[in-house]
Design a protein around this motif. Sequence first.
Motif, PDB file in Angstrom:
ATOM      1  N   TYR A  35       0.774  -1.079   0.088  1.00 25.34           N
ATOM      2  CA  TYR A  35       0.144   0.029   0.005  1.00 25.34           C
ATOM      3  C   TYR A  35       0.812   1.347   0.301  1.00 25.34           C
ATOM      4  CZ  TYR A  35      -3.918  -2.511   1.267  1.00 25.34           C
ATOM      5  OH  TYR A  35      -5.456  -3.613   1.425  1.00 25.34           O
ATOM      6  N   GLN A  37       0.862   5.471   1.223  1.00 23.97           N
ATOM      7  CA  GLN A  37       0.062   6.388   1.994  1.00 23.97           C
ATOM      8  C   GLN A  37       0.672   7.576   1.859  1.00 23.97           C
ATOM      9  OE1 GLN A  37      -0.034   6.107   6.232  1.00 23.97           O
ATOM     10  NE2 GLN A  37      -2.056   6.848   6.236  1.00 23.97           N
ATOM     11  N   GLY A  40      -1.035  12.656   5.677  1.00 26.36           N
ATOM     12  CA  GLY A  40      -2.445  12.932   5.861  1.00 26.36           C
ATOM     13  C   GLY A  40      -3.857  12.367   4.942  1.00 26.36           C
ATOM     14  N   LYS A  41      -3.202  11.147   4.431  1.00 26.24           N
ATOM     15  CA  LYS A  41      -4.124  10.595   3.473  1.00 26.24           C
ATOM     16  C   LYS A  41      -4.427   9.042   3.939  1.00 26.24           C
ATOM     17  CE  LYS A  41      -4.605  14.254   0.544  1.00 26.24           C
ATOM     18  NZ  LYS A  41      -5.678  15.041   0.608  1.00 26.24           N
ATOM     19  N   SER A  42      -5.416   8.676   3.134  1.00 26.25           N
ATOM     20  CA  SER A  42      -5.684   7.019   3.518  1.00 26.25           C
ATOM     21  C   SER A  42      -4.715   6.158   2.595  1.00 26.25           C
ATOM     22  CB  SER A  42      -7.099   6.842   3.166  1.00 26.25           C
ATOM     23  OG  SER A  42      -7.454   5.732   3.627  1.00 26.25           O
ATOM     24  N   LEU A  43      -4.840   4.990   2.715  1.00 31.15           N
ATOM     25  CA  LEU A  43      -3.876   3.945   2.112  1.00 31.15           C
ATOM     26  C   LEU A  43      -4.527   3.737   0.667  1.00 31.15           C
ATOM     27  CD1 LEU A  43      -3.359   3.549   5.280  1.00 31.15           C
ATOM     28  CD2 LEU A  43      -2.557   1.228   4.578  1.00 31.15           C
ATOM     29  N   SER A  45      -4.034   1.176  -2.409  1.00 30.08           N
ATOM     30  CA  SER A  45      -3.669  -0.300  -2.789  1.00 30.08           C
ATOM     31  C   SER A  45      -2.723  -0.423  -4.049  1.00 30.08           C
ATOM     32  CB  SER A  45      -4.605  -1.360  -3.067  1.00 30.08           C
ATOM     33  OG  SER A  45      -4.443  -2.699  -3.424  1.00 30.08           O
ATOM     34  N   PHE A  88       3.613   0.589   2.669  1.00 29.29           N
ATOM     35  CA  PHE A  88       3.471  -0.336   3.871  1.00 29.29           C
ATOM     36  C   PHE A  88       3.215  -1.911   2.993  1.00 29.29           C
ATOM     37  CE2 PHE A  88       2.574   1.916   7.548  1.00 29.29           C
ATOM     38  CZ  PHE A  88       2.514   3.229   7.220  1.00 29.29           C
ATOM     39  N   PHE A 101       0.079  -5.568   9.238  1.00 27.96           N
ATOM     40  CA  PHE A 101       1.097  -4.734   8.601  1.00 27.96           C
ATOM     41  C   PHE A 101       2.581  -4.553   8.998  1.00 27.96           C
ATOM     42  CE2 PHE A 101      -1.737  -2.372   5.767  1.00 27.96           C
ATOM     43  CZ  PHE A 101      -2.922  -2.897   6.090  1.00 27.96           C
TER      44      PHE A 101
ATOM     45  N   GLY B  42       2.943   1.159  12.104  1.00 30.05           N
ATOM     46  CA  GLY B  42       2.140   0.791  10.894  1.00 30.05           C
ATOM     47  C   GLY B  42       0.538   0.841  11.593  1.00 30.05           C
ATOM     48  N   LEU B  43      -0.363   0.012  10.718  1.00 33.69           N
ATOM     49  CA  LEU B  43      -1.709  -0.177  11.420  1.00 33.69           C
ATOM     50  C   LEU B  43      -1.882  -1.402  12.115  1.00 33.69           C
ATOM     51  CD1 LEU B  43      -1.743   1.711   8.391  1.00 33.69           C
ATOM     52  CD2 LEU B  43      -3.903   0.914   8.420  1.00 33.69           C
ATOM     53  N   PHE B  90      -8.597   4.154  11.091  1.00 32.61           N
ATOM     54  CA  PHE B  90      -8.878   4.093   9.662  1.00 32.61           C
ATOM     55  C   PHE B  90      -9.986   2.812   9.792  1.00 32.61           C
ATOM     56  CE2 PHE B  90      -6.363   6.644   7.143  1.00 32.61           C
ATOM     57  CZ  PHE B  90      -5.359   6.663   7.509  1.00 32.61           C
ATOM     58  N   GLU B 102      -8.894  -7.853  -1.436  1.00 32.34           N
ATOM     59  CA  GLU B 102      -8.243  -6.650  -1.266  1.00 32.34           C
ATOM     60  C   GLU B 102      -8.941  -5.765  -0.199  1.00 32.34           C
ATOM     61  OE1 GLU B 102      -7.887  -4.421  -4.973  1.00 32.34           O
ATOM     62  OE2 GLU B 102      -6.955  -2.710  -4.017  1.00 32.34           O
ATOM     63  N   GLN B 103      -8.493  -4.959   0.633  1.00 33.51           N
ATOM     64  CA  GLN B 103      -9.115  -4.156   1.650  1.00 33.51           C
ATOM     65  C   GLN B 103      -8.988  -2.708   1.037  1.00 33.51           C
ATOM     66  OE1 GLN B 103      -7.984  -4.236   5.602  1.00 33.51           O
ATOM     67  NE2 GLN B 103      -8.119  -6.442   5.761  1.00 33.51           N
ATOM     68  N   PHE B 105     -10.033   1.178   1.999  1.00 33.38           N
ATOM     69  CA  PHE B 105      -9.685   1.961   3.235  1.00 33.38           C
ATOM     70  C   PHE B 105     -10.661   3.297   3.252  1.00 33.38           C
ATOM     71  CE2 PHE B 105      -6.673   0.161   5.954  1.00 33.38           C
ATOM     72  CZ  PHE B 105      -6.293  -0.929   5.353  1.00 33.38           C
ATOM     73  N   GLY B 106     -11.052   3.646   4.237  1.00 32.89           N
ATOM     74  CA  GLY B 106     -11.759   5.002   4.348  1.00 32.89           C
ATOM     75  C   GLY B 106     -10.509   6.173   4.613  1.00 32.89           C
ATOM     76  N   PRO B 107     -11.013   7.448   4.625  1.00 34.01           N
ATOM     77  CA  PRO B 107     -10.037   8.381   4.553  1.00 34.01           C
ATOM     78  C   PRO B 107      -9.527   8.712   6.129  1.00 34.01           C
ATOM     79  CG  PRO B 107     -12.208   9.311   4.746  1.00 34.01           C
ATOM     80  CD  PRO B 107     -12.474   7.764   4.507  1.00 34.01           C
ATOM     81  N   GLY B 108     -10.136   8.154   7.107  1.00 32.67           N
ATOM     82  CA  GLY B 108      -9.540   8.380   8.586  1.00 32.67           C
ATOM     83  C   GLY B 108     -10.231   9.268   9.162  1.00 32.67           C
ATOM     84  N   ARG B 110      -8.916  11.664  12.451  1.00 34.70           N
ATOM     85  CA  ARG B 110      -7.818  12.181  13.645  1.00 34.70           C
ATOM     86  C   ARG B 110      -8.529  12.288  14.804  1.00 34.70           C
ATOM     87  NH1 ARG B 110      -2.674  13.233  12.639  1.00 34.70           N
ATOM     88  NH2 ARG B 110      -3.111  13.126  10.238  1.00 34.70           N
TER      89      ARG B 110
END
Lengths: 111, 114
Positions: A35, A37, A40-43, A45, A88, A101, B42-43, B90, B102-103, B105-108, B110
């Motif tokens: 992935y 990133q 400030g953004k998402s992941l 693929s 990642f 991860f 990481g996550l 996330f 495949e996963q 992801f949303g924007p997160g 904070r």
Amino acid sequence: ELKVEQNPLFLSMQEGKNYTIYCNYSTTSDRLYWYRQDPGKSLESLFVLLSNGAVKQEGRLMASLDTKARLSTLHITAAVHDLSATYFCAAIIQGAQKLVFGQGTRLTINP
Amino acid sequence: NAGVTQTPKFRVLKTGQSMTLLCAQDMNHEYMYWYRQDPGMGLRLIHYSVGEGTTAKGEVPDGYNVSRLKKQNFLLGLESAAPSQTSVYFCASSYSSDIPYEQYFGPGTRLTVT
């Protein structure tokens, strides 16, 4: 317990150079994911590697998987500034739909 | 298609307060996940769900609860927030039997706990 380790964790390189990010995992896993990133953004693929010897390429990025060595690599060819991001890898726990991860590799490409 | 959305995007809580984070997906995915992202780590998986009405613990579940009353929504609750829960959260979703699984992801979100 599946553990995933990346190295290096930080990488600063010049445009035009080649480099490789390594992803090691501790127990058997038959799928490996990469992935990207941005800050400030998402992941996002990049690649999904499904079997031993799998190789996938997209532009200047190429990923490969060696399940016997429990190693995946992400190779960057002739780096450009736009590739600056955190990368990642993640391995899947066999028999479960869960990803583990790595810590991430922060890549900075300088003009 | 909105994909995976998260509400709110930012939140500041005081220690001891409670809140709920909402994740919604419009892809008819069976599986949904909540992760937290901390610098250098990481996550890490908090909780996940393999279908409507089901939930399971992940790697770091303590201090969090979840519910999946509808297939498209997955809620993450903090009953009594602590500073250690300051993080970026996330949500992700995936098909149950899809190859290559495949996963998305949303924007997160904070979250800061003071």
